[in-house]
Design a protein around this motif. Structure first.
Motif, PDB file in Angstrom:
ATOM      1  N   LEU A   4      41.357  -1.046 -29.337  1.00  0.00           N
ATOM      2  CA  LEU A   4      39.972  -1.258 -29.759  1.00  0.00           C
ATOM      3  C   LEU A   4      39.460  -2.595 -29.262  1.00  0.00           C
ATOM      4  CD1 LEU A   4      37.477  -0.476 -31.412  1.00  0.00           C
ATOM      5  CD2 LEU A   4      38.594  -1.462 -33.420  1.00  0.00           C
ATOM      6  N   ARG A   5      40.250  -3.646 -29.450  1.00  0.00           N
ATOM      7  CA  ARG A   5      39.826  -4.978 -28.994  1.00  0.00           C
ATOM      8  C   ARG A   5      39.695  -5.027 -27.473  1.00  0.00           C
ATOM      9  NH1 ARG A   5      43.572  -6.767 -33.025  1.00  0.00           N
ATOM     10  NH2 ARG A   5      45.138  -7.116 -31.412  1.00  0.00           N
ATOM     11  N   GLU A   7      38.929  -2.512 -25.473  1.00  0.00           N
ATOM     12  CA  GLU A   7      37.722  -1.784 -25.084  1.00  0.00           C
ATOM     13  C   GLU A   7      36.471  -2.586 -25.413  1.00  0.00           C
ATOM     14  OE1 GLU A   7      37.584   0.770 -23.323  1.00  0.00           O
ATOM     15  OE2 GLU A   7      39.515   1.770 -23.492  1.00  0.00           O
ATOM     16  N   LEU A   8      36.467  -3.256 -26.543  1.00  0.00           N
ATOM     17  CA  LEU A   8      35.304  -4.053 -26.932  1.00  0.00           C
ATOM     18  C   LEU A   8      35.127  -5.281 -26.045  1.00  0.00           C
ATOM     19  CD1 LEU A   8      35.555  -3.970 -30.852  1.00  0.00           C
ATOM     20  CD2 LEU A   8      34.039  -2.638 -29.370  1.00  0.00           C
ATOM     21  N   ASN A  13      32.255  -2.318 -20.122  1.00  0.00           N
ATOM     22  CA  ASN A  13      31.714  -1.790 -21.373  1.00  0.00           C
ATOM     23  C   ASN A  13      30.672  -2.741 -21.956  1.00  0.00           C
ATOM     24  OD1 ASN A  13      33.553   0.271 -21.043  1.00  0.00           O
ATOM     25  ND2 ASN A  13      35.012  -0.546 -22.512  1.00  0.00           N
ATOM     26  N   VAL A  83      34.211   4.509 -21.343  1.00  0.00           N
ATOM     27  CA  VAL A  83      35.380   4.281 -22.191  1.00  0.00           C
ATOM     28  C   VAL A  83      36.367   5.442 -22.121  1.00  0.00           C
ATOM     29  CG1 VAL A  83      36.149   3.971 -24.576  1.00  0.00           C
ATOM     30  CG2 VAL A  83      34.137   2.743 -23.760  1.00  0.00           C
ATOM     31  N   SER A 109      40.762   5.331 -31.062  1.00  0.00           N
ATOM     32  CA  SER A 109      40.401   3.918 -30.878  1.00  0.00           C
ATOM     33  C   SER A 109      39.256   3.775 -29.884  1.00  0.00           C
ATOM     34  CB  SER A 109      41.617   3.128 -30.390  1.00  0.00           C
ATOM     35  OG  SER A 109      42.652   3.129 -31.349  1.00  0.00           O
ATOM     36  N   LYS A 110      39.295   4.594 -28.833  1.00  0.00           N
ATOM     37  CA  LYS A 110      38.224   4.561 -27.841  1.00  0.00           C
ATOM     38  C   LYS A 110      36.898   5.065 -28.432  1.00  0.00           C
ATOM     39  CE  LYS A 110      41.068   5.101 -23.671  1.00  0.00           C
ATOM     40  NZ  LYS A 110      40.394   4.083 -22.809  1.00  0.00           N
ATOM     41  N   ALA A 113      35.521   2.427 -30.592  1.00  0.00           N
ATOM     42  CA  ALA A 113      34.929   1.352 -29.788  1.00  0.00           C
ATOM     43  C   ALA A 113      33.517   1.723 -29.339  1.00  0.00           C
ATOM     44  CB  ALA A 113      35.812   1.069 -28.574  1.00  0.00           C
TER      45      ALA A 113
END
Length: 256
Positions: A4-5, A7-8, A13, A83, A109-110, A113
């Protein structure tokens, strides 16, 4: 949480997030400054005027109009495609899916995100637009959004809209052949029902629920239950089903 972190914090993104933030924010601002004014020769009593003002503010703020919805779904589809689909096209998914983490957890998780990015890119411009338009009302806007509960109403409104858009675009992304197909198919899946006038899907079902609450005798405290009950099937049940299908397809489809 690491996925998650990651991807963020991914630059691509974040670029899509900034693009969506600008588009949605501009659309909301243009819609918000077009609120019309009405004058009365014999205004009502103060208590009635205050009560009416709270309800009027509830529907006069900019929501998912056609212009805003177009920017909103474009952002949703871009984020979901980047993502969930782009890493497969670039073969980076071969490294990601080799991590000692289940595919279901990776995909969820994706999806989370995408939800966080889209919700921030839409709700934050909404709050900034409302603050700019109604900021000169001082304590009135704070009372309307905090003590009268309108902030919770609009948190739920945008959360439901984002959940729907993320679920649809994520499912389309995971079943698409490549990122280009994901973007084209995702935009079609989200915009075609709207252009055909599907009143049982967002944004119409959400806008209608708020309008009904405004024009009926439902108290402000009843707006949240009314909004949730009206939009449960298209904005809760359907997205949950699509996310389950997304994880199912991801577990059984080759990452290439």
């Amino acid at each position: 949480m690491k996925i998650l972190r990651w991807e963020l914090g991914d630059p691509l993104n974040l670029a899509a997030f900034a693009f969506g933030f600008l588009l949605i924010g501009t659309s909301l601002f243009i819609g918000g400054i077009r609120v019309s004014n009405h004058f009365m020769v014999f205004p009502p009593e103060e208590d009635s005027l205050v009560a009416f003002s709270y309800r009027a503010m509830g529907v006069s703020v900019p929501l998912l109009s056609e212009r805003v919805y177009t920017s909103f779904i474009l952002t949703a589809v871009l984020l979901s495609s980047l993502v969930l689909r782009n890493d497969r096209d670039t073969r980076f998914a071969l490294s990601v899916y080799s991590l000692p983490v289940g595919r279901k957890r990776l995909v969820l998780s994706k999806v989370l995100a995408v939800f966080v990015l889209l919700f921030t890119a839409s709700f934050l411009p909404f709050i900034l637009t409302v603050a700019y338009i109604f900021g000169d009302t001082g304590s009135f806007i704070l009372s309307a959004f905090l003590s009268k509960g309108l902030l919770l109403v609009y948190l739920l409104y945008w959360a439901l809209a984002v959940f729907y858009a993320v679920a649809v675009s994520s499912f389309v992304a995971i079943i698409s052949l490549n990122t280009f197909v994901s973007i084209m198919a995702g935009l079609s899946a989200l915009y075609v029902p709207y252009s055909l006038g599907a009143s049982f899907l967002p944004p119409k079902v959400l806008n209608t629920a708020i309008l009904q609450a405004y024009t009926s005798e439902i108290a402000l405290s009843g707006w949240i239950p009314h909004l949730l009950s009206s939009a449960f099937l298209p904005c809760v049940f359907l997205p949950v089903l699509l996310i389950i299908l997304t994880t199912y397809v991801a577990e059984r489809r080759d990452v290439k």
